[in-house]
Design a protein around this motif. Structure first.
Motif, short mmCIF file in Angstrom:
data_model
loop_
_atom_site.label_atom_id
_atom_site.label_comp_id
_atom_site.label_asym_id
_atom_site.label_seq_id
_atom_site.Cartn_x
_atom_site.Cartn_y
_atom_site.Cartn_z
N GLY A 1 0.67 -1.27 -0.16
CA GLY A 1 -0.21 -0.10 -0.13
C GLY A 1 0.83 1.07 0.31
O GLY A 1 -0.12 2.34 0.02
N ARG B 1 4.71 2.78 -1.56
CA ARG B 1 6.45 2.75 -2.21
C ARG B 1 7.12 3.34 -1.23
O ARG B 1 6.19 4.96 -1.51
N PRO C 1 -2.99 2.14 4.91
CA PRO C 1 -3.40 2.40 3.31
C PRO C 1 -4.91 2.02 3.49
O PRO C 1 -5.39 2.01 2.12
N HIS D 1 -7.10 4.80 4.56
CA HIS D 1 -6.44 5.83 3.41
C HIS D 1 -6.00 7.54 4.41
O HIS D 1 -7.06 8.26 3.77
N THR E 1 -5.21 8.18 -2.48
CA THR E 1 -4.15 7.52 -3.24
C THR E 1 -3.57 7.87 -4.82
O THR E 1 -4.14 8.59 -5.23
N GLY E 2 -2.31 7.90 -4.70
CA GLY E 2 -1.46 8.72 -5.98
C GLY E 2 -0.70 9.85 -4.91
O GLY E 2 0.02 10.07 -5.88
N THR F 1 2.26 11.92 -2.61
CA THR F 1 3.28 11.62 -2.22
C THR F 1 3.50 12.16 -1.29
O THR F 1 3.84 13.39 -1.36
N ARG G 1 5.36 6.96 -1.87
CA ARG G 1 3.98 7.05 -2.33
C ARG G 1 2.71 5.74 -1.49
O ARG G 1 2.98 5.02 -1.47
N ASP H 1 -0.24 4.30 -1.95
CA ASP H 1 -1.27 3.23 -3.62
C ASP H 1 -2.54 2.60 -2.98
O ASP H 1 -3.30 3.08 -3.05
N PRO I 1 1.40 -2.14 -7.80
CA PRO I 1 1.59 -0.89 -8.59
C PRO I 1 3.10 -0.62 -8.43
O PRO I 1 3.72 -1.13 -7.78
N GLU I 2 4.02 -0.22 -9.78
CA GLU I 2 5.25 -0.34 -9.47
C GLU I 2 5.65 1.46 -10.48
O GLU I 2 4.35 1.66 -11.79
N ASP I 3 6.85 1.54 -10.37
CA ASP I 3 7.44 3.29 -11.36
C ASP I 3 7.13 2.52 -12.50
O ASP I 3 8.02 1.92 -13.00
#
Length: 574
Positions: A222, A224, A317, A320, A368-369, A371, A436, A438, A572-574
């Motif tokens: 959840g 990064r 996470p 949120h 979410t999303g 940073t 980050r 997620d 998720p990945e960068d």
């Protein structure tokens, strides 16, 4: 304090006023203490330049061969510091040429007095010292046109030798020139000694500080994470900046950034103690303000002269949500989805170590999303920039990066954050932690409050069966129902308030059962006639991992099972 600069000072002082060329050979390995190194005297040509051939030095209009090479005395230190009047001719690449000095030349260097190159018994070794293969000017000149000046540091330990050469169109050296060469060599050796000792201290300080920082970051579901750490300028490299990311029960993660005031070995040592204290307090699952309160108490026990700033946050996470408390630290920056940067206005509170004051926890939505960037003041403050201006500039850099690529990869974002600070602008060390968010989608979470009644275990099994069927995890139904039943039964036995049951599907299937009893269960080995004591034994046999955590409101017992790869939550990945 710089070895290359010290040797270039020798070069500039000697050429062209005193000599036409200068070649320096350093001892291999270069002594860093006050004891004579064992074994024979070995010399290696030293180069301050990154690429051969050596450039002209000390000649008006001539370039100066500059730094880059291995650390003083370290492996791979090579080359030859050379100054010469005429433009240098091309020379082969400088290799790991080494010269073991014995006999008469070794005696001259050990005696510490400069000597002419025509001393009997040293011709062959002098020729090697001047070889073009190591950046030397070539053949040994005839007559007294060469002086070998020993470079001796503290305790009269030989650190190397400087070879000074005059071309045939100039008068040869005289006896008075030996005194000049002696003075040049003495001042150079003292500077070398300081540079080597300083380099050793810096190396020890850096090693101490870096071992106290996390060697690696956790990989919680959840969120990064990415980090940066930059030491300050060479005059005060060690500091007390640190960062940390600590996994907490319920898939939460604690995000920590701190800065012990001052630049010394003591600052680094205090930083290590405070970081350990924060990790211990995080394990108690306290709120951010309580963590800072207890950290402040610990800092006062260490001494009132030790003060620090710290920012402690907890990211959930699943909900949120973000909880943050601040102890005199610069405010974090939240980069919203879409690229808008926001400076979070967290009540700053007093620094750690002041004592007698409270801290405030602020709760906010963590979309979410987004940073979150936590940083120390070295990133935003300098002699020419105050903190407020530096924070605004940081936000602008992040916003600009997000406009180019949305969302920007974490590593790119960290590079952009520290990219605006040049090496010469770093009056303080810099620590940066980027997170980050997620999150974990709500459809991967099932949560219930269950009354502590005898029939609660049966209801928990039915709820578990229904949820796993919806998640297409029928292959795990039997084992999961059995473990849920055992753990819930144990919770009902001691609970006085509703029991919580949560199922979570991420890269594993995780089950959490919480109650208000502080008693943490332990696995027993039941005897054949015992009626109980087998619940956690079954969990230990069937689960991939399990554990029990004491919380401020009671305890949490959890276990995990592996999931088929095609049914795991996508990370998720960068």
């Amino acid at each position: 304090m710089d070895l290359d600069e010290t040797l270039h000072e020798l070069c500039r002082a000697a050429v062209p006023a005193f000599a036409d060329a200068a070649v320096v050979h350093l001892r291999d390995p270069l002594p860093a203490g006050e004891e004579e190194p064992p074994g024979p005297l070995v010399l290696r040509p030293h180069s301050a330049g990154p690429e051969p051939p050596p450039a002209a030095c000390g000649v008006p209009g001539g370039p100066v061969d500059r730094g880059g090479g291995a650390a003083p005395g370290g492996p791979g230190h090579r080359g030859g510091v050379r100054a010469t009047g005429p433009p240098p001719r091309a020379a082969p690449p400088l290799g790991p040429a080494r010269l073991t000095v014995t006999g008469r030349l070794a005696e001259l260097l050990a005696a510490g007095r400069p000597a002419f190159g025509d001393v009997p018994g040293i011709a062959a070794e002098v020729a090697e010292l001047l070889s073009p293969a190591v950046g030397g000017p070539g053949p040994v000149p005839p007559g007294r046109r060469l002086i070998i000046a020993p470079l001796r540091g503290r305790e009269h330990i030989v650190m190397g030798a400087a070879v000074l050469v005059r071309h045939p169109d100039r008068p040869p050296f005289t006896g008075d020139d030996l005194l000049v060469a002696s003075q040049l060599a003495t001042h150079t050796a003292l500077g070398m000694n300081k540079a080597v000792l300083y380099g050793r201290e810096v190396s020890v300080a850096d090693a101490l500080q870096r071992t106290m920082l996390p060697s690696s970051l956790p990989e919680p579901i959840g969120v990064r994470l990415a980090t940066r750490y930059l030491p300050s300028s060479k005059t005060a490299r060690i500091g007390g900046d640190w960062y940390d990311a600590i996994p907490l029960p319920g898939n939460r993660v604690a995000l920590v950034i701190g800065d012990v005031m001052g630049h010394s070995m003591t600052s680094a040592a205090i930083m290590g103690q405070l970081r350990t204290t924060v990790q211990t307090l995080a394990g108690l699952d306290l709120s951010p303000d309580e963590v800072l309160h207890h950290l402040d108490e610990q800092a006062q026990r260490l001494g009132s002269q030790h003060m620090a700033t710290c920012l402690y946050g907890i990211y959930d996470p699943i909900a949120h949500r973000l909880l943050v408390a601040n102890a005199g630290h610069p405010p974090p920056v939240l980069l919203q989805p879409g690229g808008r940067g926001q400076v979070l206005r967290i009540p700053p509170g007093p620094p750690i170590g002041v004592g007698g004051v409270g801290f405030e926890t602020v709760e906010m939505f963590a979309p979410t999303g987004a940073t979150l960037l936590l940083y120390t003041d070295g990133l935003v403050e300098s002699r020419d920039t105050d903190v407020s201006t530096g924070v605004e500039r940081l936000r602008d850099r992040l916003h600009t990066t997000a406009q180019v690529l949305d969302p920007p990869p974490l590593e790119l974002l960290c590079d952009a954050a520290v990219g605006g600070v040049g090496p010469r602008d770093r009056d303080d060390d810099i620590a940066l932690l980027a997170a980050r968010f997620d999150g974990i989608p709500s459809y991967n979470v099932a949560y219930w409050f269950l009354d502590p009644k005898p029939q609660t275990a049966g209801r928990a099994r039915r709820l578990t069966r229904r949820t796993l069927h919806r998640w297409q995890l029928d292959s795990l139904l039997e084992t999961t129902e059995l473990m849920v039943s055992e753990v819930v039964t144990n919770a009902v036995r001691y609970a006085t308030r509703p029991v919580t049951l949560r199922l979570l599907r991420t890269d594993v299937l995780r089950c959490e059962v919480g109650d208000d009893s502080p008693f943490v269960p332990r696995m027993l080995h039941a005897r054949p006639g015992d009626e109980g004591g087998r619940g956690l034994f079954l969990v230990n046999q069937l689960a991939r991992r399990w554990g029990a955590t004491r919380l401020s409101t009671g305890k949490l017992v959890w276990f995990e099972q592996r999931l088929p790869r095609d049914l795991r939550m996508e990370i998720p990945e960068d």
